[in-house]
Design an enzyme around this catalytic site. Structure first.
Site, PDB file in Angstrom:
ATOM      1  CE  LYS A  20      17.935 -18.628  24.172  1.00 58.02           C
ATOM      2  NZ  LYS A  20      18.409 -19.341  25.346  1.00 58.02           N
ATOM      3  CD1 TRP A  53      17.112 -24.527  27.347  1.00 53.75           C
ATOM      4  CD2 TRP A  53      19.117 -24.145  28.248  1.00 53.75           C
ATOM      5  NE1 TRP A  53      17.949 -24.091  26.353  1.00 53.75           N
ATOM      6  CE2 TRP A  53      19.180 -23.849  26.870  1.00 53.75           C
ATOM      7  CE3 TRP A  53      20.276 -23.984  29.020  1.00 53.75           C
ATOM      8  CZ2 TRP A  53      20.345 -23.400  26.248  1.00 53.75           C
ATOM      9  CZ3 TRP A  53      21.443 -23.537  28.402  1.00 53.75           C
ATOM     10  CH2 TRP A  53      21.461 -23.254  27.036  1.00 53.75           C
ATOM     11  CG  ASP A  55      14.998 -20.776  32.293  1.00 55.43           C
ATOM     12  OD1 ASP A  55      14.882 -19.700  31.685  1.00 55.43           O
ATOM     13  OD2 ASP A  55      15.887 -21.624  32.010  1.00 55.43           O
TER      14      ASP A  55
HETATM   15  C1  LIG Z   1      19.136 -20.001  26.274  1.00 55.21           C
HETATM   16  C2  LIG Z   1      18.528 -20.531  27.521  1.00 55.21           C
HETATM   17  C3  LIG Z   1      19.237 -20.596  28.736  1.00 55.21           C
HETATM   18  C4  LIG Z   1      20.685 -20.217  28.845  1.00 55.21           C
HETATM   19  O1  LIG Z   1      20.828 -18.861  28.746  1.00 55.21           O
HETATM   20  P1  LIG Z   1      22.283 -18.157  28.873  1.00 55.21           P
HETATM   21  O2  LIG Z   1      21.902 -16.733  28.979  1.00 55.21           O
HETATM   22  O3  LIG Z   1      23.045 -18.510  27.647  1.00 55.21           O
HETATM   23  O4  LIG Z   1      22.924 -18.684  30.100  1.00 55.21           O
HETATM   24  C5  LIG Z   1      18.575 -21.051  29.847  1.00 55.21           C
HETATM   25  N1  LIG Z   1      17.290 -21.427  29.800  1.00 55.21           N
HETATM   26  C6  LIG Z   1      16.572 -21.388  28.660  1.00 55.21           C
HETATM   27  C7  LIG Z   1      15.144 -21.820  28.661  1.00 55.21           C
HETATM   28  C8  LIG Z   1      17.166 -20.944  27.484  1.00 55.21           C
HETATM   29  O5  LIG Z   1      16.461 -20.900  26.341  1.00 55.21           O
END
Ligand SMILES: *Cc1c(COP(=O)(O)O)cnc(C)c1O
Length: 352
Positions: free
Chosen positions: A193, A102, A169
């Site tokens: 998540k 990511w 993030d």
């Molecule tokens: C799943 C994830 C993403 C991507 O998320 P989307 O909503 O599918 O774009 C980005 N960063 C992290 C740390 C993730 O776990």
């Protein structure tokens, strides 16, 4: 019986949240209409988004500290580009910590608009640890980190201290433990998540860092557009925002982030203890950087694979295979995961 859901994302939701969301899809707020067929500008939905925003600030301890809460589309992936658009001047540089897939994707997007300086990377060891002790140049517009590496199962314990905006993030670990959230200037997290269903991304941004790049930002990419219209510049994902509101309320009712952390630590300790005790398994992530959200491990003896997976299937263990880039197994034990499900997986590991 419902399965033990270890899916990495979209992932497990609290049962009570699913039930309330299902009821609202049939009849929202006694309107005799479905949640998914009423205007996002109705007073009933307005109350939902306002409540969700308030809960975010409450849980983060960020009330009255100059932060705005947005629920946007495009996933966390769009935030890789959107953060750069809003914070990176033309010809500007930003520092990125490369801790896995990511992070790498966020670096790629920043390089479209300026220069992403990689402060440190753990690529040399397949991203099984968090780099530490790296230098931070003084000419950066901001620093970006990924707090939890969903695929590799590592988590940042100590965030870098910087005197430029710190962007994080937090898609896979937001509200999993207590943090001084005020040390971050921009936090983003795909809801699917740890705080809801897919379709919306939470952004918490300190408004005084915006409007400083000198660039023309496309309307939809500009945080200020969404702040001015309170996340209703265009039609948002009403269902996903509703589910997030319910999930955030669930965390609050449980006792807030401090209580969530205690539960999450118990679950993680239970699973890591078994990985460390059981000679059939070996953990992937460096011990000091182990994530309490995504637990990655492999079998020491591949010949036990079929037996392990068969036992897991019989026990109702769902989606615990590792990401294709790592292999092995990954148990995602997000906020909503009950300890009983972790125990069910541990029981299977003991039986291999
Ligand atoms: C799943 C994830 C993403 C991507 O998320 P989307 O909503 O599918 O774009 C980005 N960063 C992290 C740390 C993730 O776990």
């Amino acid at each position: 019986m419902k399965k033990h859901n270890f899916s990495a994302g979209p992932s497990i939701l609290p049962d009570s949240v699913i039930k309330q969301a299902a009821a609202a899809v049939l009849n929202f707020d006694n309107m005799d209409l479905s949640l998914v067929e009423v205007s996002h500008r109705s007073p009933q939905f307005d109350a939902v988004i306002k409540k969700a925003q308030k809960l975010v600030l409450e849980l983060a301890g960020l009330e009255n500290k100059g932060y705005e809460v947005l629920f946007l589309g495009g996933g966390a992936s769009l935030q890789f580009l959107m953060t750069a658009f809003n914070l990176l001047p033309e010809d500007g540089k930003a520092g990125y910590l490369d801790t896995g897939t990511w992070s790498t994707k966020s670096i790629k997007e920043a390089n479209i608009l300026g220069e992403a300086v990689v402060l440190a990377t753990s690529k040399d060891k397949g991203y099984n640890y968090i780099p530490k002790g790296y230098a931070i140049p003084s000419d950066l517009a901001y620093v970006h980190v990924t707090s939890n590496n969903t695929i590799f199962g590592t988590q940042i314990m100590d965030f870098p201290k910087v005197n430029v905006p710190l962007v994080v993030d937090m898609s896979s670990d937001i509200f999993c433990k207590e943090l001084d959230f005020s040390k971050f200037d921009l936090i983003y997290a795909g809801a699917q998540k740890n705080i809801g269903a897919s379709g919306t991304t939470l952004v918490i941004v300190k408004s005084d860092i915006l409007g400083k790049t000198g660039r023309t930002i496309p309307t939809m990419m500009n945080y200020e557009t969404h702040i001015k219209k309170d996340s209703l510049f265009h039609t948002p994902s009403v269902f996903s925002i509703y589910v997030s509101m319910l999930y955030l309320q669930w965390v609050k009712d449980l006792g807030g982030v401090a209580e969530m952390e205690k539960i999450n630590n118990k679950k993680a300790d239970l699973l890591y203890a078994e990985i460390d005790r059981n000679p059939n398994f070996i953990g992937f992530a460096a011990k000091e950087d182990r994530s309490i959200m995504n637990v990655t491990f492999t079998l020491t003896d591949e010949s036990k694979k079929d037996k392990f997976e068969k036992l897991a299937q019989e026990a109702g263990i769902h989606a615990f295979k590792g990401h294709r880039s790592v292999g092995g197994y990954r148990a995602s034990i997000y906020n909503a995961m009950p300890i009983e499900s972790v125990q069910a997986l541990v029981d299977v590991m003991k039986a291999v």
